[in-house]
Enzyme design. Structure first.
Site, PDB file in Angstrom:
ATOM      1  N   LYS A  90       0.842  -1.209   0.000  1.00  0.00           N
ATOM      2  CA  LYS A  90       0.000   0.000   0.000  1.00  0.00           C
ATOM      3  C   LYS A  90       0.879   1.262   0.000  1.00  0.00           C
ATOM      4  CE  LYS A  90      -4.316  -1.048   2.432  1.00  0.00           C
ATOM      5  NZ  LYS A  90      -5.010  -0.851   3.714  1.00  0.00           N
ATOM      6  N   GLY A 101       0.014  12.533  -7.579  1.00  0.00           N
ATOM      7  CA  GLY A 101      -1.119  13.468  -7.639  1.00  0.00           C
ATOM      8  C   GLY A 101      -0.687  14.861  -7.193  1.00  0.00           C
ATOM      9  N   LYS A 104       1.528  16.431  -9.849  1.00  0.00           N
ATOM     10  CA  LYS A 104       0.712  16.898 -10.984  1.00  0.00           C
ATOM     11  C   LYS A 104       0.003  18.204 -10.613  1.00  0.00           C
ATOM     12  CE  LYS A 104      -3.536  15.362 -13.105  1.00  0.00           C
ATOM     13  NZ  LYS A 104      -4.509  14.275 -13.093  1.00  0.00           N
ATOM     14  N   TYR A 144       7.358  -6.014  -1.516  1.00  0.00           N
ATOM     15  CA  TYR A 144       8.313  -4.921  -1.725  1.00  0.00           C
ATOM     16  C   TYR A 144       8.658  -4.787  -3.208  1.00  0.00           C
ATOM     17  CZ  TYR A 144      12.612  -2.157  -1.078  1.00  0.00           C
ATOM     18  OH  TYR A 144      13.588  -1.173  -1.131  1.00  0.00           O
ATOM     19  N   THR A 174      22.548  -0.017   0.087  1.00  0.00           N
ATOM     20  CA  THR A 174      23.202   1.182   0.626  1.00  0.00           C
ATOM     21  C   THR A 174      23.348   1.022   2.130  1.00  0.00           C
ATOM     22  OG1 THR A 174      22.248   2.465  -1.162  1.00  0.00           O
ATOM     23  CG2 THR A 174      22.963   3.702   0.763  1.00  0.00           C
TER      24      THR A 174
HETATM   25  P1  NAD Z   1      14.333   3.233   6.059  1.00  0.00           P
HETATM   26  O1  NAD Z   1      13.417   2.140   6.479  1.00  0.00           O
HETATM   27  O2  NAD Z   1      15.388   3.671   7.016  1.00  0.00           O
HETATM   28  O3  NAD Z   1      13.512   4.518   5.616  1.00  0.00           O
HETATM   29  C1  NAD Z   1      12.197   4.487   5.169  1.00  0.00           C
HETATM   30  C2  NAD Z   1      11.431   5.631   5.841  1.00  0.00           C
HETATM   31  O4  NAD Z   1      10.091   5.662   5.347  1.00  0.00           O
HETATM   32  C3  NAD Z   1      11.344   5.460   7.368  1.00  0.00           C
HETATM   33  O5  NAD Z   1      11.662   6.667   8.002  1.00  0.00           O
HETATM   34  C4  NAD Z   1       9.875   5.063   7.589  1.00  0.00           C
HETATM   35  O6  NAD Z   1       9.410   5.414   8.875  1.00  0.00           O
HETATM   36  C5  NAD Z   1       9.201   5.800   6.450  1.00  0.00           C
HETATM   37  N1  NAD Z   1       7.919   5.195   6.065  1.00  0.00           N
HETATM   38  C6  NAD Z   1       7.640   3.900   5.810  1.00  0.00           C
HETATM   39  N2  NAD Z   1       6.347   3.745   5.474  1.00  0.00           N
HETATM   40  C7  NAD Z   1       5.787   4.987   5.510  1.00  0.00           C
HETATM   41  C8  NAD Z   1       4.473   5.480   5.265  1.00  0.00           C
HETATM   42  N3  NAD Z   1       3.468   4.668   4.936  1.00  0.00           N
HETATM   43  N4  NAD Z   1       4.259   6.807   5.411  1.00  0.00           N
HETATM   44  C9  NAD Z   1       5.262   7.650   5.771  1.00  0.00           C
HETATM   45  N5  NAD Z   1       6.521   7.238   6.008  1.00  0.00           N
HETATM   46  C10 NAD Z   1       6.778   5.922   5.874  1.00  0.00           C
HETATM   47  O7  NAD Z   1      14.987   2.738   4.696  1.00  0.00           O
HETATM   48  P2  NAD Z   1      16.108   3.397   3.773  1.00  0.00           P
HETATM   49  O8  NAD Z   1      17.185   2.406   3.629  1.00  0.00           O
HETATM   50  O9  NAD Z   1      16.432   4.769   4.211  1.00  0.00           O
HETATM   51  O10 NAD Z   1      15.321   3.458   2.374  1.00  0.00           O
HETATM   52  C11 NAD Z   1      14.785   4.658   1.857  1.00  0.00           C
HETATM   53  C12 NAD Z   1      14.195   4.393   0.485  1.00  0.00           C
HETATM   54  O11 NAD Z   1      15.193   3.916  -0.402  1.00  0.00           O
HETATM   55  C13 NAD Z   1      13.080   3.337   0.498  1.00  0.00           C
HETATM   56  O12 NAD Z   1      12.067   3.727  -0.395  1.00  0.00           O
HETATM   57  C14 NAD Z   1      13.776   2.099  -0.014  1.00  0.00           C
HETATM   58  O13 NAD Z   1      12.876   1.228  -0.649  1.00  0.00           O
HETATM   59  C15 NAD Z   1      14.793   2.689  -0.978  1.00  0.00           C
HETATM   60  N6  NAD Z   1      15.942   1.784  -1.146  1.00  0.00           N
HETATM   61  C16 NAD Z   1      16.858   1.633  -0.144  1.00  0.00           C
HETATM   62  C17 NAD Z   1      17.913   0.739  -0.315  1.00  0.00           C
HETATM   63  C18 NAD Z   1      18.969   0.535   0.744  1.00  0.00           C
HETATM   64  O14 NAD Z   1      19.833  -0.315   0.570  1.00  0.00           O
HETATM   65  N7  NAD Z   1      19.003   1.277   1.827  1.00  0.00           N
HETATM   66  C19 NAD Z   1      18.022  -0.006  -1.506  1.00  0.00           C
HETATM   67  C20 NAD Z   1      17.042   0.177  -2.479  1.00  0.00           C
HETATM   68  C21 NAD Z   1      16.015   1.082  -2.308  1.00  0.00           C
END
Ligand code: NAD
Ligand code: UDP
Length: 312
Positions: A90, A101, A104, A144, A174
């Site tokens: 979701k 949205g 846009k 995911y 990362t």
């Molecule tokens: P993280 O879990 O530390 O950060 C994600 C953040 O999103 C958190 O602060 C969480 O509280 C917030 N969040 C989650 N669901 C939410 C919602 N419904 N509403 C509002 N906030 C919400 O992870 P990260 O490693 O910092 O990743 C950040 C982004 O980068 C993510 O989208 C992740 O998919 C993408 N990403 C990260 C990596 C990695 O290796 N770190 C690799 C590929 C992609």
């Protein structure tokens, strides 16, 4: 002054991004529901007059006026995104629709944090952006992987149908300071286990590979992509140096001086066997490549976790 929204801004990558954007003169609006993020990650920014924090769940619509959106909200660690898989998908689908949205409505440019997981368990090495991937639609990682794939589709459709100015960044593994102690991803797990003298748990044989990018390099890549004109992507962002998980465990063991033993646990379902980005496009279009080798990044990350666990 440009107003920038960072969703997931209290998370690991998001908090570093907020910091860099403030340093570079942007007005930053950080939105987070604190599922995996934490106020500790952004506490030092709260007194900055150019920084605002909104507690909000991205699954719900929100109306804000901004010039740019970095859409990072989504749990990224397998244990966290599998905790409530329906919520994960979701967040990627409804959250991205809400942000598109908004983009846009206010003509903002939007960058989507996509992932190497869109390639699934890749059958092509290294992964180039034109590879369509090998993803299980019904496995434990699908909430995911498929959520992020739909998010990419939504980005392209809003772009083609409504002319939204989009950027799709495919982020590879990362790491760095501000990963949560309980994050569950491999680098933080191994460092925490090594520092506590607990066994370091390798899932499977340890011959599976990953390519690890230090967070400062990643943030610079995301920033360059946002600032680049005419560049929808997708573009891979990651460090092309590939390591086996066993090699990684040995590096961390050596660098922490730990006497932990390495133990082998059963492999995780659908765990990709190899992963390495081709960053040709990033080099050409963004003039970007990682500058921080694994050992240097690990040094900073170990120091961070040492402080967290032992204080000081
Ligand atoms: P993280 O879990 O530390 O950060 C994600 C953040 O999103 C958190 O602060 C969480 O509280 C917030 N969040 C989650 N669901 C939410 C919602 N419904 N509403 C509002 N906030 C919400 O992870 P990260 O490693 O910092 O990743 C950040 C982004 O980068 C993510 O989208 C992740 O998919 C993408 N990403 C990260 C990596 C990695 O290796 N770190 C690799 C590929 C992609
Ligand atoms: N892994 C491991 N021990 C751990 C955590 C992860 O051996 O404590 C392995 C995991 O099975 C995978 C690799 O390390 O093969 C990277 O896992 P991570 O969760 O960091 O990222 P992803 O699988 O999403 O790339």
């Amino acid at each position: 002054m440009k107003r920038v929204l960072v969703t997931g801004g209290a998370g690991f990558i998001g908090s570093h991004l907020c910091e860099v954007l403030l340093d570079r003169g942007f007005d930053v609006l950080c939105l987070d529901n604190f599922f995996t993020g934490s106020k500790d990650n952004i506490r030092h920014l709260l007194s900055n007059p150019c920084f605002e924090l909104v507690r909000h769940d991205l699954v719900q619509p929100i109306f804000l006026e901004v010039d740019q959106i970095y859409n990072l909200a989504c749990p990224a660690s397998p244990i966290h995104y599998q905790y409530n898989p329906v919520k994960t998908i979701k967040t990627s689908v409804m959250g991205t629709i809400n942000m598109l949205g908004m983009a846009k409505r206010v003509s903002a440019r939007i960058l989507q944090a996509s992932t190497s997981e869109v390639y699934g368990d890749p059958q092509r090495q290294p992964q180039t952006e034109d590879y369509w991937g090998n993803v299980n639609t019904i496995g434990p990682r699908s909430c995911y992987d498929e959520g992020k794939r739909v998010a990419e589709t939504l980005m392209m459709d809003y772009h083609r149908q409504n002319g939204v100015d989009i950027r799709i960044a495919r982020i590879f593994n990362t790491y760095g300071p501000r990963m949560a102690l309980n994050d569950g991803r491999v680098i933080s797990n191994f460092i925490v286990q090594a520092l506590k003298g607990e066994p370091m748990t390798i899932y499977g044989s340890g011959s599976q590979t990953r390519s690890f990018c230090y967070v400062n390099d990643m943030v610079e890549g995301l920033f360059r992509m946002m600032e680049q004109e005419q560049c929808t992507g997708p573009i891979n962002l990651g460090n092309p140096e590939e390591f086996t998980i066993l090699e990684l465990a040995r590096h961390i063991l050596e660098m922490t001086g730990s006497s932990s033993e390495i133990i082998f646990a059963p492999p995780l379902p659908d765990d990709p066997a190899r992963r390495r980005p081709s960053i040709k496009k990033a080099r050409e279009i963004l003039e970007w490549e990682p500058t921080i080798p694994l050992k240097e990044g690990l040094k900073h990350t170990i120091a961070y976790f040492r402080g967290l666990i032992f204080g000081g």
